[in-house]
Design a protein around this motif. Structure first.
Motif, mmCIF file in Angstrom:
data_model
loop_
_atom_site.group_PDB
_atom_site.id
_atom_site.type_symbol
_atom_site.label_atom_id
_atom_site.label_comp_id
_atom_site.label_asym_id
_atom_site.label_seq_id
_atom_site.Cartn_x
_atom_site.Cartn_y
_atom_site.Cartn_z
ATOM 1 N N ALA A 175 48.215 40.697 50.297
ATOM 2 C CA ALA A 175 47.395 39.402 49.536
ATOM 3 C C ALA A 175 46.193 39.078 49.509
ATOM 4 C CB ALA A 175 48.742 38.590 49.316
ATOM 5 N N MET A 176 46.147 38.523 50.967
ATOM 6 C CA MET A 176 44.663 38.435 51.891
ATOM 7 C C MET A 176 43.845 39.223 51.286
ATOM 8 S SD MET A 176 44.862 35.467 52.043
ATOM 9 C CE MET A 176 45.434 35.445 50.155
ATOM 10 N N ILE A 177 44.456 41.086 51.542
ATOM 11 C CA ILE A 177 43.363 42.304 51.578
ATOM 12 C C ILE A 177 42.696 42.157 50.267
ATOM 13 C CG2 ILE A 177 43.561 44.534 51.550
ATOM 14 C CD1 ILE A 177 45.550 44.701 53.947
ATOM 15 N N MET A 178 43.615 42.016 48.979
ATOM 16 C CA MET A 178 43.644 42.174 47.956
ATOM 17 C C MET A 178 42.632 41.050 47.065
ATOM 18 S SD MET A 178 44.839 45.299 46.641
ATOM 19 C CE MET A 178 43.461 45.331 45.319
ATOM 20 N N PHE A 179 43.208 40.093 47.676
ATOM 21 C CA PHE A 179 42.417 38.536 47.456
ATOM 22 C C PHE A 179 40.439 38.693 48.001
ATOM 23 C CE2 PHE A 179 40.227 34.235 47.770
ATOM 24 C CZ PHE A 179 40.738 33.791 46.986
ATOM 25 N N ALA A 236 35.213 40.678 47.106
ATOM 26 C CA ALA A 236 33.749 41.482 47.536
ATOM 27 C C ALA A 236 33.117 42.172 46.130
ATOM 28 C CB ALA A 236 34.039 42.334 48.461
ATOM 29 N N GLN A 237 34.584 42.475 45.520
ATOM 30 C CA GLN A 237 33.426 43.681 44.446
ATOM 31 C C GLN A 237 33.562 42.637 42.937
ATOM 32 O OE1 GLN A 237 35.199 47.181 43.784
ATOM 33 N NE2 GLN A 237 36.318 47.756 45.807
ATOM 34 N N GLN A 238 34.355 41.876 43.053
ATOM 35 C CA GLN A 238 33.735 40.995 42.000
ATOM 36 C C GLN A 238 33.739 39.729 41.978
ATOM 37 O OE1 GLN A 238 34.055 42.180 38.422
ATOM 38 N NE2 GLN A 238 35.893 43.842 38.380
ATOM 39 N N PRO A 239 32.403 39.155 42.141
ATOM 40 C CA PRO A 239 31.774 38.050 42.704
ATOM 41 C C PRO A 239 32.075 37.131 41.646
ATOM 42 C CG PRO A 239 30.130 39.512 43.484
ATOM 43 C CD PRO A 239 31.599 40.065 42.667
ATOM 44 N N GLY A 240 32.647 35.322 41.861
ATOM 45 C CA GLY A 240 32.620 34.888 40.992
ATOM 46 C C GLY A 240 34.216 34.719 39.594
ATOM 47 N N SER A 241 34.728 36.248 40.157
ATOM 48 C CA SER A 241 35.633 36.663 38.911
ATOM 49 C C SER A 241 36.775 35.742 39.420
ATOM 50 C CB SER A 241 35.956 38.205 38.881
ATOM 51 O OG SER A 241 37.102 38.451 38.171
ATOM 52 N N TRP A 242 38.175 35.126 38.427
ATOM 53 C CA TRP A 242 38.397 34.986 38.547
ATOM 54 C C TRP A 242 39.994 36.414 38.908
ATOM 55 C CZ3 TRP A 242 43.447 36.849 36.210
ATOM 56 C CH2 TRP A 242 42.585 37.949 35.308
ATOM 57 N N ILE A 243 40.378 37.141 38.963
ATOM 58 C CA ILE A 243 41.082 37.293 39.571
ATOM 59 C C ILE A 243 41.587 37.705 40.026
ATOM 60 C CG2 ILE A 243 39.225 39.937 39.396
ATOM 61 C CD1 ILE A 243 41.000 41.775 38.246
ATOM 62 N N CYS A 244 40.770 37.436 41.941
ATOM 63 C CA CYS A 244 41.418 37.538 43.120
ATOM 64 C C CYS A 244 42.259 36.521 43.075
ATOM 65 C CB CYS A 244 40.198 37.541 43.783
ATOM 66 S SG CYS A 244 39.004 35.628 43.652
ATOM 67 N N TRP A 245 42.650 35.820 42.194
ATOM 68 C CA TRP A 245 43.305 34.088 42.797
ATOM 69 C C TRP A 245 44.714 34.616 42.677
ATOM 70 C CZ3 TRP A 245 42.119 30.460 45.384
ATOM 71 C CH2 TRP A 245 40.392 30.332 45.507
#
Length: 232
Positions: free
Chosen positions: A88-92, A97-106
């Motif tokens: 999960a932390m790898i994906m987060f 890094a690829q989507q700065p400011g996006s909600w998707i990492c959460w």
């Protein structure tokens, strides 16, 4: 039993936990170079070390007849860190890094949540002694390692919400689904009895040789399909 011998499997289990913690630390640095590799690639390696320890703690427990309720619970807690929190932390961090400011990492935080539920159900389900019900959490970690590797190779749409969210939901469901999945334990030396296990081993060699780490994603997809095909 000698206390030292009795705790050998638990000591190996703790190596799994330490490797999972190191994977989390490495994942936090994402694309930073570290000892000749990207930090997230070291996270892959640490999860692999945890997987090896996870195999050998069970092997040691069987060989030494050192089963215990403590060992069972410790194993699940360590698996949650290494195969739930670490991927999960790898994906987060890769998504951030690829989507700065996006909600998707959460959304990646759903991975350990589903993993915790899967492990809790496994611990109280007496039917999962020779096979699994739902995708095992180590297989979940292997899938996300392959996904992250493919994403880091420039397959940018994997980081978009319309791809990542559906895949995430399917993976979380699979861990807690009623789907019966075979284990890698080989009890009888015959192809008929071990056909799915042997096919999976061959597939692992083919996928990893041709696609590298990204092939692990397709390996888990193949594992799921094999489990459906050989369902009893």
């Amino acid at each position: 039993m000698n206390p030292i011998v009795k705790n050998i499997p638990n000591s190996i289990t703790c190596i799994n936990l330490a490797a999972g913690c190191m994977a989390i630390v490495a994942a936090a640095h994402a694309y930073d170079p570290l000892w000749g590799l990207m930090a997230f690639q070291w996270a892959f390696i640490f999860i692999a070390v945890g997987a090896v320890a996870d195999f050998f703690d069970g092997f040691a427990a069987r060989a030494l007849h050192a089963y215990s309720n403590l060992g069972k619970e410790l194993d699940s807690l360590c698996d949650l860190v290494t195969f739930g929190v670490a991927p999960a932390m790898i994906m987060f961090n890769l998504l951030a890094a690829q989507q700065p400011g996006s909600w998707i990492c959460w959304a990646a935080l759903l991975i350990p949540v589903a993993g915790a539920i899967r492990l809790a159900r496994f611990n109280i389900d007496t039917r999962q002694t020779t096979s699994f019900i739902g995708l095992p959490i180590p297989a979940n970690a292997i899938f996300w390692i392959g996904y992250a590797a493919l994403m880091s190779q420039g397959v940018d749409f994997l980081a978009e919400w319309y791809c990542f969210i559906p895949v995430l939901c399917v993976e979380c469901w699979l861990m807690n689904s009623p789907l019966r999945m075979f284990s890698l334990k080989i009890k009888h030396f015959s192809f008929k009895d071990n056909a799915p296990q042997l096919l999976l081993i061959v597939a692992a060699a083919v996928f990893c040789f041709t696609l590298g780490v990204a092939g692990l994603l397709w390996l888990i997809v193949f594992y799921i399909l094999l489990s459906v095909a050989f369902r009893k």
